[in-house]
Design a protein around this motif. Sequence first.
Motif, PDB file in Angstrom:
ATOM      1  N   LEU A 153      14.834  42.994  42.151  1.00  0.00           N
ATOM      2  CA  LEU A 153      14.587  42.123  43.300  1.00  0.00           C
ATOM      3  C   LEU A 153      15.710  41.118  43.516  1.00  0.00           C
ATOM      4  O   LEU A 153      15.870  40.593  44.610  1.00  0.00           O
ATOM      5  CB  LEU A 153      13.261  41.379  43.110  1.00  0.00           C
ATOM      6  N   HIS A 154      16.463  40.815  42.451  1.00  0.00           N
ATOM      7  CA  HIS A 154      17.522  39.815  42.535  1.00  0.00           C
ATOM      8  C   HIS A 154      18.788  40.368  41.899  1.00  0.00           C
ATOM      9  O   HIS A 154      18.753  41.257  41.059  1.00  0.00           O
ATOM     10  CB  HIS A 154      17.114  38.526  41.814  1.00  0.00           C
ATOM     11  N   VAL A 155      19.905  39.788  42.283  1.00  0.00           N
ATOM     12  CA  VAL A 155      21.188  40.144  41.696  1.00  0.00           C
ATOM     13  C   VAL A 155      21.209  39.681  40.244  1.00  0.00           C
ATOM     14  O   VAL A 155      20.762  38.576  39.930  1.00  0.00           O
ATOM     15  CB  VAL A 155      22.334  39.476  42.489  1.00  0.00           C
ATOM     16  N   ALA A 156      21.709  40.511  39.346  1.00  0.00           N
ATOM     17  CA  ALA A 156      21.817  40.135  37.939  1.00  0.00           C
ATOM     18  C   ALA A 156      22.850  39.024  37.783  1.00  0.00           C
ATOM     19  O   ALA A 156      23.906  39.050  38.416  1.00  0.00           O
ATOM     20  CB  ALA A 156      22.214  41.345  37.098  1.00  0.00           C
ATOM     21  N   THR A 157      22.548  38.061  36.944  1.00  0.00           N
ATOM     22  CA  THR A 157      23.478  36.956  36.703  1.00  0.00           C
ATOM     23  C   THR A 157      24.176  37.088  35.354  1.00  0.00           C
ATOM     24  O   THR A 157      25.033  36.285  35.025  1.00  0.00           O
ATOM     25  CB  THR A 157      22.750  35.601  36.770  1.00  0.00           C
ATOM     26  N   THR A 158      23.778  38.085  34.584  1.00  0.00           N
ATOM     27  CA  THR A 158      24.414  38.320  33.290  1.00  0.00           C
ATOM     28  C   THR A 158      24.776  39.796  33.179  1.00  0.00           C
ATOM     29  O   THR A 158      24.191  40.654  33.845  1.00  0.00           O
ATOM     30  CB  THR A 158      23.476  37.952  32.122  1.00  0.00           C
ATOM     31  N   SER A 159      25.725  40.077  32.332  1.00  0.00           N
ATOM     32  CA  SER A 159      26.172  41.448  32.132  1.00  0.00           C
ATOM     33  C   SER A 159      25.315  42.127  31.068  1.00  0.00           C
ATOM     34  O   SER A 159      24.887  41.493  30.114  1.00  0.00           O
ATOM     35  CB  SER A 159      27.631  41.457  31.692  1.00  0.00           C
ATOM     36  N   ARG A 160      25.110  43.399  31.230  1.00  0.00           N
ATOM     37  CA  ARG A 160      24.429  44.188  30.205  1.00  0.00           C
ATOM     38  C   ARG A 160      25.424  45.110  29.519  1.00  0.00           C
ATOM     39  O   ARG A 160      25.067  45.938  28.705  1.00  0.00           O
ATOM     40  CB  ARG A 160      23.281  44.972  30.836  1.00  0.00           C
ATOM     41  N   ALA A 161      26.687  44.943  29.861  1.00  0.00           N
ATOM     42  CA  ALA A 161      27.736  45.781  29.282  1.00  0.00           C
ATOM     43  C   ALA A 161      28.331  45.094  28.061  1.00  0.00           C
ATOM     44  O   ALA A 161      28.459  43.875  28.018  1.00  0.00           O
ATOM     45  CB  ALA A 161      28.826  46.033  30.312  1.00  0.00           C
ATOM     46  N   ILE A 162      28.700  45.882  27.083  1.00  0.00           N
ATOM     47  CA  ILE A 162      29.347  45.327  25.903  1.00  0.00           C
ATOM     48  C   ILE A 162      30.856  45.251  26.083  1.00  0.00           C
ATOM     49  O   ILE A 162      31.539  44.474  25.439  1.00  0.00           O
ATOM     50  CB  ILE A 162      28.978  46.141  24.644  1.00  0.00           C
ATOM     51  N   GLY A 163      31.380  46.035  26.997  1.00  0.00           N
ATOM     52  CA  GLY A 163      32.818  46.024  27.245  1.00  0.00           C
ATOM     53  C   GLY A 163      33.184  47.024  28.312  1.00  0.00           C
ATOM     54  O   GLY A 163      32.339  47.752  28.829  1.00  0.00           O
ATOM     55  N   VAL A 164      34.467  47.047  28.647  1.00  0.00           N
ATOM     56  CA  VAL A 164      34.992  47.981  29.635  1.00  0.00           C
ATOM     57  C   VAL A 164      36.038  48.850  28.951  1.00  0.00           C
ATOM     58  O   VAL A 164      36.949  48.340  28.305  1.00  0.00           O
ATOM     59  CB  VAL A 164      35.627  47.226  30.830  1.00  0.00           C
ATOM     60  N   GLN A 165      35.882  50.130  29.082  1.00  0.00           N
ATOM     61  CA  GLN A 165      36.809  51.070  28.461  1.00  0.00           C
ATOM     62  C   GLN A 165      38.140  51.093  29.211  1.00  0.00           C
ATOM     63  O   GLN A 165      38.214  50.823  30.405  1.00  0.00           O
ATOM     64  CB  GLN A 165      36.207  52.477  28.446  1.00  0.00           C
ATOM     65  N   ALA A 166      39.197  51.454  28.504  1.00  0.00           N
ATOM     66  CA  ALA A 166      40.541  51.495  29.093  1.00  0.00           C
ATOM     67  C   ALA A 166      40.589  52.433  30.296  1.00  0.00           C
ATOM     68  O   ALA A 166      41.204  52.115  31.320  1.00  0.00           O
ATOM     69  CB  ALA A 166      41.559  51.912  28.040  1.00  0.00           C
TER      70      ALA A 166
END
Length: 83
Positions: A38-51
Motif C-alpha cells: 500500500l505504501h512505498v518501502a522506506t528501507t531496503s530488503r537487499a543485502i547488496g548489489v552485485q557487480a
Amino acid sequence: MPIMTDPILIIGAGPTGLTAALELSRFGIPVRLIDQALHVATTSRAIGVQARTLELLQQRGLAQRLIELGNPCLGARIYGNGK
C-alpha cells in the motif's frame, strides 16, 4: 507494425518488475506497474548489489547515483542455519 496504445501490465514493483518497466519504457512501450504494498518501502530488503547488476544499471545511466546514495561495504560475513 501497429502502434501500441494500451500499456503492458507489470505486477510487482520489486527488482524484476521495476527492471521490466524500465526496459520496456526505454523502447517507448507504455507500462502500468502495480504492487501489493500500500505504501512505498522506506528501507531496503537487499543485502547488496552485485557487480553485474551495476554494469547493467550503468548502461542506463543509473549506477553512479545509486553508488553515491549507497553505503560501501568493506567486508561481510554471512551465516546460515542460525550460526
